[in-house]
Design a protein around this motif. Structure first.
Motif, PDB file in Angstrom:
ATOM      1  N   GLU A  13       7.100   2.280  -0.614  1.00 57.91           N
ATOM      2  CA  GLU A  13       5.768   2.888  -0.604  1.00 57.91           C
ATOM      3  C   GLU A  13       4.675   1.876  -0.274  1.00 57.91           C
ATOM      4  O   GLU A  13       3.723   2.196   0.442  1.00 57.91           O
ATOM      5  CB  GLU A  13       5.474   3.543  -1.954  1.00 57.91           C
ATOM      6  CG  GLU A  13       4.073   4.115  -2.106  1.00 57.91           C
ATOM      7  CD  GLU A  13       3.719   5.142  -1.031  1.00 57.91           C
ATOM      8  OE1 GLU A  13       2.521   5.262  -0.696  1.00 57.91           O
ATOM      9  OE2 GLU A  13       4.628   5.835  -0.532  1.00 57.91           O
ATOM     10  N   GLU A  14       4.788   0.661  -0.753  1.00 57.37           N
ATOM     11  CA  GLU A  14       3.767  -0.356  -0.481  1.00 57.37           C
ATOM     12  C   GLU A  14       3.611  -0.583   1.019  1.00 57.37           C
ATOM     13  O   GLU A  14       2.484  -0.690   1.530  1.00 57.37           O
ATOM     14  CB  GLU A  14       4.149  -1.665  -1.173  1.00 57.37           C
ATOM     15  CG  GLU A  14       3.175  -2.810  -0.884  1.00 57.37           C
ATOM     16  CD  GLU A  14       3.644  -4.127  -1.486  1.00 57.37           C
ATOM     17  OE1 GLU A  14       2.879  -5.107  -1.400  1.00 57.37           O
ATOM     18  OE2 GLU A  14       4.778  -4.174  -2.024  1.00 57.37           O
ATOM     19  N   ARG A  54       4.567   1.557   3.436  1.00 57.91           N
ATOM     20  CA  ARG A  54       4.071   2.789   4.063  1.00 57.91           C
ATOM     21  C   ARG A  54       2.559   2.918   3.883  1.00 57.91           C
ATOM     22  O   ARG A  54       1.860   3.413   4.775  1.00 57.91           O
ATOM     23  CB  ARG A  54       4.792   4.016   3.494  1.00 57.91           C
ATOM     24  CG  ARG A  54       6.264   4.081   3.824  1.00 57.91           C
ATOM     25  CD  ARG A  54       6.816   5.491   3.733  1.00 57.91           C
ATOM     26  NE  ARG A  54       6.634   6.085   2.416  1.00 57.91           N
ATOM     27  CZ  ARG A  54       7.487   5.958   1.411  1.00 57.91           C
ATOM     28  NH1 ARG A  54       8.582   5.222   1.564  1.00 57.91           N
ATOM     29  NH2 ARG A  54       7.264   6.537   0.252  1.00 57.91           N
ATOM     30  N   GLU A  55       2.049   2.450   2.774  1.00 62.27           N
ATOM     31  CA  GLU A  55       0.608   2.504   2.550  1.00 62.27           C
ATOM     32  C   GLU A  55      -0.127   1.571   3.510  1.00 62.27           C
ATOM     33  O   GLU A  55      -1.192   1.917   4.038  1.00 62.27           O
ATOM     34  CB  GLU A  55       0.287   2.128   1.104  1.00 62.27           C
ATOM     35  CG  GLU A  55      -1.206   2.080   0.773  1.00 62.27           C
ATOM     36  CD  GLU A  55      -1.948   3.378   1.059  1.00 62.27           C
ATOM     37  OE1 GLU A  55      -3.157   3.315   1.345  1.00 62.27           O
ATOM     38  OE2 GLU A  55      -1.326   4.464   1.003  1.00 62.27           O
ATOM     39  N   ARG A  58      -0.257   3.372   6.749  1.00 54.62           N
ATOM     40  CA  ARG A  58      -1.262   4.447   6.745  1.00 54.62           C
ATOM     41  C   ARG A  58      -2.664   3.878   6.962  1.00 54.62           C
ATOM     42  O   ARG A  58      -3.451   4.417   7.751  1.00 54.62           O
ATOM     43  CB  ARG A  58      -1.190   5.232   5.438  1.00 54.62           C
ATOM     44  CG  ARG A  58      -0.039   6.217   5.348  1.00 54.62           C
ATOM     45  CD  ARG A  58      -0.190   7.160   4.175  1.00 54.62           C
ATOM     46  NE  ARG A  58       0.053   6.479   2.909  1.00 54.62           N
ATOM     47  CZ  ARG A  58       1.242   6.410   2.298  1.00 54.62           C
ATOM     48  NH1 ARG A  58       2.300   6.972   2.850  1.00 54.62           N
ATOM     49  NH2 ARG A  58       1.378   5.794   1.147  1.00 54.62           N
ATOM     50  N   ARG A  59      -2.980   2.788   6.264  1.00 51.28           N
ATOM     51  CA  ARG A  59      -4.299   2.171   6.430  1.00 51.28           C
ATOM     52  C   ARG A  59      -4.465   1.631   7.848  1.00 51.28           C
ATOM     53  O   ARG A  59      -5.528   1.762   8.457  1.00 51.28           O
ATOM     54  CB  ARG A  59      -4.490   1.036   5.413  1.00 51.28           C
ATOM     55  CG  ARG A  59      -4.583   1.507   3.959  1.00 51.28           C
ATOM     56  CD  ARG A  59      -5.216   0.426   3.089  1.00 51.28           C
ATOM     57  NE  ARG A  59      -4.524  -0.847   3.166  1.00 51.28           N
ATOM     58  CZ  ARG A  59      -3.551  -1.230   2.347  1.00 51.28           C
ATOM     59  NH1 ARG A  59      -3.151  -0.401   1.376  1.00 51.28           N
ATOM     60  NH2 ARG A  59      -2.994  -2.420   2.461  1.00 51.28           N
TER      61      ARG A  59
END
Length: 395
Positions: A20-21, A23-24, A27-28
């Motif tokens: 998740e880290e 993927r975040e 996204r940013r």
């Protein structure tokens, strides 16, 4: 008008392989690219000019360090994560992705993998910050695919310096790069060596190649070297032969082209899918016709296969198991499927497909360059053919 329930180009959810880290961060990064970098793309492509303002945007994007964690102090997230970073930029614009790929991959990669510890420590900080831009000068006017055996650019050592003579062609970023990594044949031992030539060095001339139909905002150059003197301190110490070039640099950058191909193809698919749901003919959206849905099926199928190729190659790379032949296979297959994908998309758009502001026409043209550089399909086929048969078909 309602869109289909599943609109993602990542049809098999390969992004879920990342924590998740990471993927975040993606996204940013995607939000920033769409907001701050994408607006430069269409006009720069049409004008065949590089938007130098975008370099500041890349500084602010601040993702380059993930490619070289030991030099930047960033976490070592691996090839899968950095591959998605490359894909993300290519989805916005292939030209800007290639500018960044030449700088971060071919140019910086030559220095990072081919330079000594001292050279990496001295040269990489300015490149990581985009305060200096790098490029990669290998291809020659009379030598593309056969440059390894037929390289005409020469290097002659005299004391603590080298004199370079020759010419290079199709050098991305070549008109403005601060560091040009020039590959030349040592006249004494006949081996290929690499030299970092600084912009403004006497005897160095760069001329923009005009009238391109692909990657138009990439500033490709003809590079001429006439008695260019380079100190030994700027010869990359870990490149002593063609084998070092192929293994240390080209196998990695071929993977990068594989990711760029997925980026361009996935955007072409999305553009075509959205257009098919909005464009009406004979009283209903063209996406409701069987022939259009068949095109979308093939486009999405290609994207899915291409993405699977680069994801698996990234996993093998991080495990230390990837081979040069596997990189060649992925580059050749992905760019061939890219060609088919953008052609189907351009066809789906009809007449609007040749207008650059729709995006699909740019993707169609840019695919031709990705198909050709970093080894043509034929050359990559011969690399794989030798690997699977044990027999060399090279002349």
């Amino acid at each position: 008008m309602a869109k289909p329930a599943n609109t993602t180009w990542d049809y098999f959810s390969y992004l879920d392989k990342l924590p998740e880290e990471q993927r975040e961060i993606l996204r940013r990064s995607e939000d920033y690219i769409e907001r701050e970098i994408a607006p430069y793309a269409a006009d720069a492509w049409s004008a065949a000019e590089f938007p130098f303002e975008v370099i500041e945007k890349f500084k602010e994007l601040d993702t380059i360090g993930y490619h070289y964690p030991t030099a930047s102090g960033r976490p070592a997230y691996g090839s899968l994560f950095t591959g998605f970073l490359q894909l993300q930029l290519a989805r916005t614009d292939a030209s800007l992705a290639v500018f960044n790929g030449v700088h971060t991959g071919l140019g910086m990669g030559s220095i990072y993998y081919g330079g000594s510890e001292e050279q990496v420590a001295r040269l990489m900080p300015d490149l990581l910050s985009y305060d200096k831009i790098a490029c990669f000068a290998l291809t020659e006017p009379e030598g593309g695919s056969d440059v390894a055996g037929g390289m005409r650019t020469t290097a002659k050592r005299t004391g603590d310096s080298w004199t370079l003579n020759g010419a290079k062609r199709w050098i991305g970023n070549g008109t403005f790069a601060d560091y040009i990594v020039v590959y030349a044949r040592d006249v004494d031992d006949d081996n290929i060596k690499a030299f970092v030539v600084e912009k403004g060095t006497p005897g160095l001339t760069t001329t923009k190649i005009e009238h391109k139909i692909a990657l138009r905002s990439v500033q490709n150059a003809d590079v001429e070297l006439v008695d260019v003197v380079v100190p030994e301190s700027m010869r990359l110490q870990r490149i002593e032969s063609w084998r070092d070039v192929a293994h240390q640099v080209l196998s990695r950058t071929r993977q990068g082209v594989g990711w760029l191909a997925v980026g361009v193809a996935s955007r072409a698919y999305e553009l075509a899918r959205d257009y098919a749901t909005q464009r009406e003919q004979f009283g209903k959206p063209i996406g409701s016709y069987q022939l259009i849905q068949d095109k979308l099926f093939t486009m999405l199928g290609n994207v899915t296969v291409m993405l699977g190729n680069v994801v698996r190659l990234a996993e093998l790379t991080d495990a230390g198991q990837a081979t040069d032949a596997q990189a060649a296979l992925v580059k050749g297959v992905n760019t061939a499927r890219l060609r088919e994908t953008v052609a189907l998309g351009r066809d789906l758009f009809g007449g609007n497909g040749i207008v650059s502001s729709y995006g699909i026409g740019r993707a169609f043209d840019d695919a031709e360059a990705l198909y050709s550089f970093e080894g043509t399909r034929e050359m990559n086929a011969l690399i794989v053919g030798k690997d699977v048969t044990g027999l060399s078909a090279f002349l």
